[in-house]
Design a protein around this motif. Sequence first.
Motif, mmCIF file in Angstrom:
data_model
loop_
_atom_site.group_PDB
_atom_site.id
_atom_site.type_symbol
_atom_site.label_atom_id
_atom_site.label_comp_id
_atom_site.label_asym_id
_atom_site.label_seq_id
_atom_site.Cartn_x
_atom_site.Cartn_y
_atom_site.Cartn_z
ATOM 1 N N LEU A 1 0.845 -1.200 0.000
ATOM 2 C CA LEU A 1 0.000 0.000 0.000
ATOM 3 C C LEU A 1 0.874 1.241 0.000
ATOM 4 O O LEU A 1 1.654 1.476 0.931
ATOM 5 C CB LEU A 1 -0.905 0.015 1.240
ATOM 6 N N VAL A 2 0.763 2.051 -1.052
ATOM 7 C CA VAL A 2 1.458 3.335 -1.129
ATOM 8 C C VAL A 2 0.424 4.418 -0.859
ATOM 9 O O VAL A 2 -0.568 4.530 -1.587
ATOM 10 C CB VAL A 2 2.105 3.540 -2.510
ATOM 11 N N ARG A 3 0.649 5.197 0.188
ATOM 12 C CA ARG A 3 -0.367 6.164 0.615
ATOM 13 C C ARG A 3 0.301 7.445 1.082
ATOM 14 O O ARG A 3 1.511 7.494 1.335
ATOM 15 C CB ARG A 3 -1.239 5.542 1.704
ATOM 16 N N PRO A 4 -0.464 8.534 1.213
ATOM 17 C CA PRO A 4 0.137 9.814 1.611
ATOM 18 C C PRO A 4 0.715 9.766 3.017
ATOM 19 O O PRO A 4 0.139 9.153 3.927
ATOM 20 C CB PRO A 4 -1.041 10.799 1.545
ATOM 21 N N ASP A 5 1.838 10.414 3.189
ATOM 22 C CA ASP A 5 2.448 10.536 4.506
ATOM 23 C C ASP A 5 1.833 11.744 5.211
ATOM 24 O O ASP A 5 2.468 12.768 5.445
ATOM 25 C CB ASP A 5 3.964 10.703 4.361
ATOM 26 N N THR A 6 0.543 11.602 5.529
ATOM 27 C CA THR A 6 -0.240 12.664 6.170
ATOM 28 C C THR A 6 -1.059 12.052 7.301
ATOM 29 O O THR A 6 -1.127 10.817 7.440
ATOM 30 C CB THR A 6 -1.208 13.329 5.172
ATOM 31 N N LEU A 7 -1.693 12.905 8.086
ATOM 32 C CA LEU A 7 -2.542 12.392 9.163
ATOM 33 C C LEU A 7 -3.675 11.531 8.615
ATOM 34 O O LEU A 7 -3.986 10.471 9.155
ATOM 35 C CB LEU A 7 -3.116 13.562 9.975
ATOM 36 N N ALA A 8 -4.295 12.007 7.524
ATOM 37 C CA ALA A 8 -5.365 11.210 6.911
ATOM 38 C C ALA A 8 -4.810 9.903 6.358
ATOM 39 O O ALA A 8 -5.429 8.836 6.482
ATOM 40 C CB ALA A 8 -6.047 12.017 5.798
ATOM 41 N N GLY A 9 -3.611 9.970 5.761
ATOM 42 C CA GLY A 9 -3.006 8.772 5.199
ATOM 43 C C GLY A 9 -2.610 7.747 6.248
ATOM 44 O O GLY A 9 -2.591 6.538 5.973
ATOM 45 N N ASP A 10 -2.305 8.212 7.452
ATOM 46 C CA ASP A 10 -1.890 7.294 8.514
ATOM 47 C C ASP A 10 -2.978 6.300 8.898
ATOM 48 O O ASP A 10 -2.688 5.238 9.465
ATOM 49 C CB ASP A 10 -1.479 8.092 9.762
ATOM 50 N N LYS A 11 -4.226 6.619 8.615
ATOM 51 C CA LYS A 11 -5.337 5.743 8.986
ATOM 52 C C LYS A 11 -5.600 4.655 7.940
ATOM 53 O O LYS A 11 -6.330 3.699 8.206
ATOM 54 C CB LYS A 11 -6.616 6.567 9.186
ATOM 55 N N LEU A 12 -5.019 4.808 6.751
ATOM 56 C CA LEU A 12 -5.360 3.903 5.656
ATOM 57 C C LEU A 12 -4.859 2.468 5.836
ATOM 58 O O LEU A 12 -5.580 1.524 5.497
ATOM 59 C CB LEU A 12 -4.858 4.478 4.332
ATOM 60 N N PRO A 13 -3.641 2.238 6.364
ATOM 61 C CA PRO A 13 -3.181 0.856 6.470
ATOM 62 C C PRO A 13 -4.104 -0.040 7.298
ATOM 63 O O PRO A 13 -4.422 -1.158 6.878
ATOM 64 C CB PRO A 13 -1.801 1.000 7.125
ATOM 65 N N GLU A 14 -4.546 0.436 8.447
ATOM 66 C CA GLU A 14 -5.403 -0.413 9.287
ATOM 67 C C GLU A 14 -6.764 -0.657 8.649
ATOM 68 O O GLU A 14 -7.358 -1.728 8.804
ATOM 69 C CB GLU A 14 -5.567 0.194 10.683
ATOM 70 N N LEU A 15 -7.265 0.345 7.923
ATOM 71 C CA LEU A 15 -8.539 0.144 7.230
ATOM 72 C C LEU A 15 -8.396 -0.908 6.137
ATOM 73 O O LEU A 15 -9.248 -1.792 5.990
ATOM 74 C CB LEU A 15 -9.025 1.468 6.639
ATOM 75 N N LEU A 16 -7.314 -0.829 5.348
ATOM 76 C CA LEU A 16 -7.081 -1.840 4.318
ATOM 77 C C LEU A 16 -6.893 -3.211 4.952
ATOM 78 O O LEU A 16 -7.444 -4.213 4.478
ATOM 79 C CB LEU A 16 -5.853 -1.466 3.490
ATOM 80 N N ASN A 17 -6.138 -3.252 6.042
ATOM 81 C CA ASN A 17 -5.886 -4.526 6.712
ATOM 82 C C ASN A 17 -7.155 -5.144 7.277
ATOM 83 O O ASN A 17 -7.295 -6.366 7.325
ATOM 84 C CB ASN A 17 -4.854 -4.332 7.825
ATOM 85 N N SER A 18 -8.106 -4.291 7.696
ATOM 86 C CA SER A 18 -9.368 -4.843 8.231
ATOM 87 C C SER A 18 -10.092 -5.631 7.150
ATOM 88 O O SER A 18 -10.725 -6.655 7.432
ATOM 89 C CB SER A 18 -10.260 -3.719 8.770
ATOM 90 N N GLY A 19 -10.004 -5.165 5.906
ATOM 91 C CA GLY A 19 -10.607 -5.905 4.808
ATOM 92 C C GLY A 19 -9.829 -7.155 4.461
ATOM 93 O O GLY A 19 -10.409 -8.221 4.219
ATOM 94 N N LEU A 20 -8.508 -7.060 4.459
ATOM 95 C CA LEU A 20 -7.678 -8.234 4.167
ATOM 96 C C LEU A 20 -7.883 -9.318 5.221
ATOM 97 O O LEU A 20 -7.972 -10.510 4.886
ATOM 98 C CB LEU A 20 -6.205 -7.830 4.110
ATOM 99 N N ARG A 21 -7.969 -8.915 6.482
ATOM 100 C CA ARG A 21 -8.118 -9.895 7.566
ATOM 101 C C ARG A 21 -9.462 -10.615 7.520
ATOM 102 O O ARG A 21 -9.576 -11.748 7.993
ATOM 103 C CB ARG A 21 -7.922 -9.217 8.923
ATOM 104 N N LYS A 22 -10.490 -9.953 6.954
ATOM 105 C CA LYS A 22 -11.791 -10.610 6.817
ATOM 106 C C LYS A 22 -11.681 -11.885 5.991
ATOM 107 O O LYS A 22 -12.478 -12.808 6.131
ATOM 108 C CB LYS A 22 -12.799 -9.660 6.172
#
Length: 429
Positions: A178-199
């Motif tokens: 996952l390549v995402r912005p190095d910003t406060l909003a971007g910091d939340k993206l990995p766990e959200l993506l992982n929640s879908g992968l873990r399902k």
Amino acid sequence: MCMHMTGRRLTNLLAYVTTAATGATLLTGCGVFPGATGGSREPVTVMTWAPDQTRATNMPGMPAMAQAYARWVNSQGGIDGHELRVLTCNEHNTSTGAAACARRAVHEKAVAVVGSYSQNGRAFMAPLEAAGIPYIGGYGISEDEFTSQLSYPVNGGQASLIAGHGLQLAESCRTVSLVRPDTLAGDKLPELLNSGLRKASQRNAVDIPAVEDAAEYTAQAGQARDKAGDEDGCVTAVLGERTQTFFDSFRRLPDDESGGATDDKSDAVRISSVLGSVGQPVIDRTGGARSPFEGAFVTGWYPEAGDKSWAPMRKVIQEHAFADNRVDPADAGVQTTWIAYTVLKEVIETLDEDKITATKIAHALDRGAQIDTGGLTPALRWKYEDLLGAPGFPRIVNHEVTFQVVRQGRLVAQKPGFVDVGETVLSAP
């Protein structure tokens, strides 16, 4: 049109104008308003803002769609007899710009901010909250859109997109970078993506932060490809307007240390993104069926652009956006703005009053006014029991997404209908 208007004034009135002094323009009529009942119904002023001509993500189609909507609805007699006046504002992708737009909305006595884009939620929500102005159908990019009691989102924002994207990728990808912005909003993206992968019992994605407005991403592209691997590996980039720049760097990666052009190695890795970072306009600009996005997985909020549910919007664009190439019916920002103004129209019609205020609109939405968007979303309602209540995103009411794929240069449905990702968003830390 009023005969006393000069050609220059008319041109300015229909143009999308942004200046440092005002940051906004007002679309109005003059004289006797057609459809008004004896002139007793007062005009309704709203604002739509978005960044334009910046180095990061730009959304000029959103204010342009708002203006086209105003021309259409006013040609039909307005909203329940009220002339719709649309202020537009360039928030410049800065907190200062966003705050200035919000203060302008307060000063101009806007009754709502509708269908807008800004990452600077803290900067714009405080002035709106102080004035009691509802924020209807923002793009869903800032966390404040899903926490403020005066925000009424029409989609599940980045949270639903990214969590849903994890579910989509889990079906086909062994390893995800996952390549995402190095910003406060971007910091939340990995766990959200992982929640879908873990399902789907998949392992977590490799997190690769990147500067949001970089001119090239060779280092991040190389890292993403290497970590994804050659066996069912996937590289997803969520960088807004710079996603195209990232995948251009990805395609140019050398195949070996000698610097030969990439061919088999990068082609063995599947690429993906979410709507807003990749969409039909980007695919068209980058070669259509020969685009680097051919075969890419994409998660969206709404039905594919060719779906019949978009026919009313397309008709309005064709008849009232003239030759304005900012208004692309396949653009997610334009689509969100159309849905947001659908909400505004239905709420004003349910009020059936001569004077519309911000307080009346907010109360109607809080009391459970239900909005039918013609199949573009599930029925929308913002009563307490309708809120998802996810940590960080409590005001999500629409937690459905669509899985799409690029085939022969067109974004088409990978699977029919909507996918509910509410439980997936709830499971994210």
